[in-house]
Design a protein around this motif. Structure first.
Motif, PDB file in Angstrom:
ATOM      1  N   ARG A 156       0.830  -1.208   0.000  1.00 54.85           N
ATOM      2  CA  ARG A 156       0.000   0.000   0.000  1.00 54.85           C
ATOM      3  C   ARG A 156       0.866   1.261   0.000  1.00 54.85           C
ATOM      4  O   ARG A 156       0.597   2.210  -0.755  1.00 54.85           O
ATOM      5  CB  ARG A 156      -0.939  -0.005   1.218  1.00 54.85           C
ATOM      6  CG  ARG A 156      -2.040  -1.054   1.155  1.00 54.85           C
ATOM      7  CD  ARG A 156      -2.950  -0.974   2.364  1.00 54.85           C
ATOM      8  NE  ARG A 156      -4.047  -1.926   2.284  1.00 54.85           N
ATOM      9  CZ  ARG A 156      -3.951  -3.202   2.649  1.00 54.85           C
ATOM     10  NH1 ARG A 156      -2.805  -3.672   3.132  1.00 54.85           N
ATOM     11  NH2 ARG A 156      -4.997  -4.017   2.536  1.00 54.85           N
ATOM     12  N   THR A 157       1.893   1.257   0.834  1.00 59.38           N
ATOM     13  CA  THR A 157       2.806   2.405   0.861  1.00 59.38           C
ATOM     14  C   THR A 157       3.504   2.573  -0.485  1.00 59.38           C
ATOM     15  O   THR A 157       3.676   3.694  -0.976  1.00 59.38           O
ATOM     16  CB  THR A 157       3.853   2.221   1.971  1.00 59.38           C
ATOM     17  OG1 THR A 157       3.181   2.079   3.224  1.00 59.38           O
ATOM     18  CG2 THR A 157       4.797   3.412   2.035  1.00 59.38           C
ATOM     19  N   THR A 158       3.891   1.460  -1.082  1.00 61.70           N
ATOM     20  CA  THR A 158       4.544   1.508  -2.399  1.00 61.70           C
ATOM     21  C   THR A 158       3.623   2.131  -3.428  1.00 61.70           C
ATOM     22  O   THR A 158       4.044   2.981  -4.229  1.00 61.70           O
ATOM     23  CB  THR A 158       4.942   0.086  -2.834  1.00 61.70           C
ATOM     24  OG1 THR A 158       5.772  -0.503  -1.823  1.00 61.70           O
ATOM     25  CG2 THR A 158       5.697   0.126  -4.148  1.00 61.70           C
ATOM     26  N   PHE A 159       2.346   1.735  -3.425  1.00 57.20           N
ATOM     27  CA  PHE A 159       1.382   2.304  -4.369  1.00 57.20           C
ATOM     28  C   PHE A 159       1.204   3.798  -4.145  1.00 57.20           C
ATOM     29  O   PHE A 159       1.093   4.572  -5.105  1.00 57.20           O
ATOM     30  CB  PHE A 159       0.033   1.575  -4.246  1.00 57.20           C
ATOM     31  CG  PHE A 159      -0.086   0.380  -5.141  1.00 57.20           C
ATOM     32  CD1 PHE A 159       0.736  -0.722  -4.950  1.00 57.20           C
ATOM     33  CD2 PHE A 159      -1.017   0.340  -6.170  1.00 57.20           C
ATOM     34  CE1 PHE A 159       0.633  -1.839  -5.776  1.00 57.20           C
ATOM     35  CE2 PHE A 159      -1.129  -0.762  -7.003  1.00 57.20           C
ATOM     36  CZ  PHE A 159      -0.299  -1.863  -6.803  1.00 57.20           C
ATOM     37  N   LEU A 160       1.161   4.197  -2.892  1.00 59.30           N
ATOM     38  CA  LEU A 160       1.012   5.629  -2.585  1.00 59.30           C
ATOM     39  C   LEU A 160       2.220   6.426  -3.073  1.00 59.30           C
ATOM     40  O   LEU A 160       2.070   7.531  -3.614  1.00 59.30           O
ATOM     41  CB  LEU A 160       0.819   5.822  -1.079  1.00 59.30           C
ATOM     42  CG  LEU A 160      -0.536   5.394  -0.501  1.00 59.30           C
ATOM     43  CD1 LEU A 160      -0.512   5.471   1.020  1.00 59.30           C
ATOM     44  CD2 LEU A 160      -1.650   6.269  -1.069  1.00 59.30           C
ATOM     45  N   ILE A 161       3.402   5.882  -2.894  1.00 54.43           N
ATOM     46  CA  ILE A 161       4.621   6.566  -3.359  1.00 54.43           C
ATOM     47  C   ILE A 161       4.588   6.735  -4.876  1.00 54.43           C
ATOM     48  O   ILE A 161       4.837   7.830  -5.409  1.00 54.43           O
ATOM     49  CB  ILE A 161       5.875   5.783  -2.928  1.00 54.43           C
ATOM     50  CG1 ILE A 161       6.052   5.865  -1.408  1.00 54.43           C
ATOM     51  CG2 ILE A 161       7.125   6.319  -3.643  1.00 54.43           C
ATOM     52  CD1 ILE A 161       7.145   4.965  -0.864  1.00 54.43           C
ATOM     53  N   TRP A 162       4.255   5.659  -5.592  1.00 55.07           N
ATOM     54  CA  TRP A 162       4.234   5.752  -7.062  1.00 55.07           C
ATOM     55  C   TRP A 162       3.100   6.643  -7.550  1.00 55.07           C
ATOM     56  O   TRP A 162       3.240   7.312  -8.578  1.00 55.07           O
ATOM     57  CB  TRP A 162       4.125   4.352  -7.668  1.00 55.07           C
ATOM     58  CG  TRP A 162       5.367   3.545  -7.517  1.00 55.07           C
ATOM     59  CD1 TRP A 162       5.493   2.322  -6.915  1.00 55.07           C
ATOM     60  CD2 TRP A 162       6.695   3.895  -7.945  1.00 55.07           C
ATOM     61  NE1 TRP A 162       6.798   1.905  -6.939  1.00 55.07           N
ATOM     62  CE2 TRP A 162       7.554   2.835  -7.565  1.00 55.07           C
ATOM     63  CE3 TRP A 162       7.231   4.996  -8.607  1.00 55.07           C
ATOM     64  CZ2 TRP A 162       8.920   2.849  -7.831  1.00 55.07           C
ATOM     65  CZ3 TRP A 162       8.597   5.013  -8.867  1.00 55.07           C
ATOM     66  CH2 TRP A 162       9.421   3.961  -8.485  1.00 55.07           C
ATOM     67  N   SER A 163       1.999   6.671  -6.819  1.00 52.89           N
ATOM     68  CA  SER A 163       0.905   7.573  -7.200  1.00 52.89           C
ATOM     69  C   SER A 163       1.348   9.021  -7.086  1.00 52.89           C
ATOM     70  O   SER A 163       1.084   9.849  -7.970  1.00 52.89           O
ATOM     71  CB  SER A 163      -0.311   7.332  -6.300  1.00 52.89           C
ATOM     72  OG  SER A 163      -0.819   6.039  -6.470  1.00 52.89           O
ATOM     73  N   GLY A 164       2.054   9.336  -6.010  1.00 53.10           N
ATOM     74  CA  GLY A 164       2.562  10.690  -5.840  1.00 53.10           C
ATOM     75  C   GLY A 164       3.554  11.064  -6.920  1.00 53.10           C
ATOM     76  O   GLY A 164       3.515  12.176  -7.473  1.00 53.10           O
TER      77      GLY A 164
END
Length: 238
Positions: A14-22
């Motif tokens: 989830r954190t990885t997805f948030l980082i790439w979304s940003g």
């Protein structure tokens, strides 16, 4: 993807997805602010874009072939990490390293195909697609060992890089006068195939394990290869 795998090992998915979304938002803003407007030299009305494959049989075959090999590739590639971990006991570092090797292989395949595609575009794609089939079969046969896994990933990366370059040239050859419109359709189909490939690969992985996802990839890339051969025979008789 290698960096994403590494970040996920340090945090969670989830954190990885948030980082790439940003990061994606940052890239989007950079594109909007820095890229100039580039008017099309061969624009056609939007209502005519979706009619192109109906009127152009060669374009229709190319788009079908591209969709098939992309479905197969991403159906298997989406589950490459769990496959490596389950079959070969690969560590996070080994998975990350092999994914980097895959990317380097893709660049090499792209470079090689750039030289051969002008000599024989169809043969270059057939060889690349054959390489995809061979890589996935190698993954199933020798992917249980680190060395075998590395060989399969190298062949896979080189073949996918070559196939991706070929598909752009195939689109140009199929629709030279409406290339931009045709390429927009192809890009849409390509991205839909990525999502569908991951979805269908997930269904096979859920039912048969990660091996099922790889077999799904084999089946779709074989059909793409047969479609390319079939279009060659049809062209030879017209």
């Amino acid at each position: 993807m290698p960096l994403g795998t590494f970040i996920e090992s340090l945090t969670d998915w989830r954190t990885t997805f948030l980082i790439w979304s940003g990061l994606s938002v940052v890239v989007l803003l950079a594109v909007v602010l820095t890229l100039p407007s580039l008017p099309s030299q061969s624009a056609i009305p939007v209502r005519e874009v979706f009619a192109l494959p109906i009127r152009n049989g060669r374009l229709r075959v190319v788009m079908t072939t591209v969709a098939l090999y992309v479905l197969g590739h991403f159906g298997a590639y989406t589950f490459i990490r769990p496959f490596m971990e389950e079959r070969a006991g690969a560590s996070v570092a080994w998975v990350t390293g092999l994914l980097i090797v895959f990317g380097v292989g893709g660049a090499i395949g792209n470079f090689v195909a750039g030289h051969t595609v002008n000599k024989n575009m169809r043969a270059t794609f057939v060889v690349a697609c054959t390489g995809l089939v061979a890589a996935l079969l190698l993954l199933l046969v020798i992917g249980g060992s680190p060395a075998g896994l590395a060989v399969a990933v190298v062949v896979w990366g080189v073949s996918f890089g070559a196939a991706n370059l070929c598909q752009v040239n195939m689109m140009l050859a199929a629709a030279p006068d409406t290339f931009e419109a045709a390429m927009s359709l192809n890009t849409m189909g390509y991205n839909i195939s990525i999502a569908l490939g991951a979805l269908l690969g997930g269904l096979f992985a859920g039912g048969f394990g990660t091996i099922g996802a790889v077999w799904f990839g084999v089946a779709l890339t074989v059909i793409a290869l047969l479609t390319a051969f079939g279009s060659h025979r049809d062209a030879a008789h017209t």
